[in-house]
Design an enzyme around this catalytic site. Structure first.
Site, PDB file in Angstrom:
ATOM      1  CB  SER A   1      -0.962   0.152   1.273  1.00 33.53           C
ATOM      2  OG  SER A   1      -0.052   0.652   2.348  1.00 33.53           O
ATOM      3  CE  LYS A   2      -3.202   5.849  -1.543  1.00 34.31           C
ATOM      4  NZ  LYS A   2      -3.882   5.223  -2.518  1.00 34.31           N
ATOM      5  NE  ARG A   3      -1.623   2.794   5.238  1.00 36.62           N
ATOM      6  CZ  ARG A   3      -2.773   3.077   4.142  1.00 36.62           C
ATOM      7  NH1 ARG A   3      -3.114   3.925   3.644  1.00 36.62           N
ATOM      8  NH2 ARG A   3      -3.257   1.614   3.991  1.00 36.62           N
ATOM      9  CG  ASP A   4       3.516  -1.457   3.014  1.00 40.00           C
ATOM     10  OD1 ASP A   4       3.538  -1.607   3.905  1.00 40.00           O
ATOM     11  OD2 ASP A   4       2.412  -1.893   2.364  1.00 40.00           O
TER      12      ASP A   4
END
Ligand code: GLU
Length: 458
Positions: A227-230
């Site tokens: 995800s974008k947060r990774d």
């Protein structure tokens, strides 16, 4: 066969991440492979979540990766406008077609798409409400990657919300029809939407495009989709870190595709030649930042000297603008960078890796110092080196090595007896280029000063 028309259809609701970049890339590769057209379509109907800033991130990331589009914002084309927020007239027109065909009805202020078949009311336990089920044939999708997929779409669904905004499924299909898209290449997360889309295509009497759903990118550690947060998910992060876009593109190609053998570094022309949709793996690909760093290193190593030095300078200007490196003479800067080129994994290592080559104010690794000073007679070795320095041949790495060996031999010693203490003196660290390269690049005068300074300090 008619010309291939593919589209990349991002929603500007977040930063541009690895998954989007790969979807864009696979569309681009397919267009280039087939001599087709790549359309960039901005799916910005969700006004609250979209922003101009994110839109620019999309344009800039695509530019940086070298993924040019043939039609779309900035490029123009015969099927515009290419931003969904500017296409309300098209959606109204298509909604009228569905209404005229008797395929819509209004309920609770929203417009619903009507499936065709026998209807029964059933109580849905999970949703705790009564719903209308429609008896339908399963929708069949012949996906170019997944193969035959069957889904049952047995409930009507909303196509225009009560606030008047058309729903994703509707605008997505309308645009694919209106823009004459022949191949829908997108992430597997959209496979579950495809049965709705197929029903809409049929209701419009439009030919179905070919579908190709690309497997997900799994996060590096642990289960689940990246995800974008990774860590490592955002394209701009690589841009900032001075990664070579060609390396990232090459890496992304291999996330889910391979040329049929185990080649890794491949020129983009070769990838375009070999790329095809059935060649995409069915299984998910796992992100691997070490593999990406390695790919970047392979590309850095392969850069011609001038280009490497130029990129290094740009990196310093952007990220270490006050580093003494930028005050150094161009020829010296170049020598130091070329010395580092085969040793680093990424440009971001350069400022620290070369720090002591540009200033006399560099630190000394205390552990190294302790170790070097505890062995043999380092003070005597420093003295001998200083005394013999004038006679050392600094014309090449091998000449330096030979003349240090000769000096050592005169004291009944070997090169190794001088190496660690000399390295401590000229660099303060035991990671870095070879001692002989350091001597050559620093030159005799700087080497002398540094040897004398250490001798005075111990
Ligand atoms: N706007 C959709 C997304 O960002 C694209 C869907 C599609 O490619 O059909 O995922």
């Amino acid at each position: 066969m008619s010309q291939v028309r593919v589209r990349f259809a991002p929603s500007p609701t977040g930063f541009f991440h690895i998954g989007s970049a790969r979807t864009a890339l696979f569309n681009w590769l397919y267009a280039r492979h087939t001599g087709g057209v790549l359309v960039l379509r901005i799916e910005d109907t969700d006004k609250e979540r979209n922003s101009e800033q994110f839109l620019n991130v999309i344009y800039e990331s695509l530019d940086w990766l070298g993924l040019n589009w043939d039609e779309g914002p900035k490029a123009g084309g015969n099927f515009g406008p290419y931003r969904q927020s500017e296409r309300s007239a098209v959606y109204r027109e298509y909604l009228e077609k569905l209404k005229a065909a008797g395929r819509t009805y209004e309920k609770d202020g929203a417009v619903w798409f009507k499936l065709i078949g026998e209807r029964t009311e059933v109580f849905d336990e999970r949703r705790q409400k009564t719903v209308t089920k429609v008896k339908v044939e399963p929708t069949v999708i012949n996906d170019l990657i997944r193969g035959r997929v069957e889904r049952v779409e047995d409930e009507d669904f909303i196509i225009v919300r009560s606030d008047g905004n058309p729903v994703f499924h509707f605008v997505n299909v309308v645009d694919d029809i209106a823009m004459q898209i022949t191949h829908v290449i997108r992430g597997e997360d959209h496979l579950s939407n495809t049965s709705k889309h197929v029903e809409l295509f049929k209701a419009f009497g439009a030919p179905l495009p070919q579908f190709a759903h690309i497997p997900l990118i799994l996060k590096q550690n642990g289960p689940g989709k990246m995800s974008k947060r990774d860590q490592g998910a955002l394209i701009e992060e690589y841009q900032r870190r001075g990664y070579l876009p060609a390396a990232l593109v090459n890496f992304l190609c291999l996330l889910g595709w391979n040329p049929g053998d185990d080649r890794e570094k491949m020129p983009i022309e070769e990838i375009i030649r070999l790329f095809d949709l059935p060649g995409i793996n069915q299984s998910n690909a796992r992100f691997d930042d070490k593999k990406l760093a390695h790919m970047n290193m392979v590309y850095l190593l392969g850069l011609p000297a001038d280009r490497f030095v130029e990129r290094a300078r740009t990196y310093f200007q952007l990220h270490a603008a006050d580093a003494p490196a930028l005050q150094a003479e161009a020829a010296y800067f170049r020598e130091v960078m070329l010395l580092s080129q085969p040793k680093i994994k990424g440009l971001e290592e350069l400022p620290a890796y070369t720090q002591y080559l540009f200033t006399e104010d560099y630190g000394t690794d205390p552990k190294m110092k302790e170790k070097v000073m505890a062995r043999g007679d380092p003070k005597a070795r420093l003295g001998e080196l200083i005394a013999g320095l004038a006679a050392l041949d600094f014309s090449s790495d091998s000449a330096i090595e030979e003349s240090i060996k000769a000096l050592a031999a005169r004291h009944g010693l070997g090169f190794g007896d001088y190496q660690s203490v000399a390295r401590l003196a000229v660099s303060g660290t035991n990671v870095g280029p070879s001692l002989t390269s350091l001597f050559r690049v620093l030159g005799k005068e700087r080497v002398r000063q540094r040897l004398e300074r250490l001798l005075a300090a111990v």
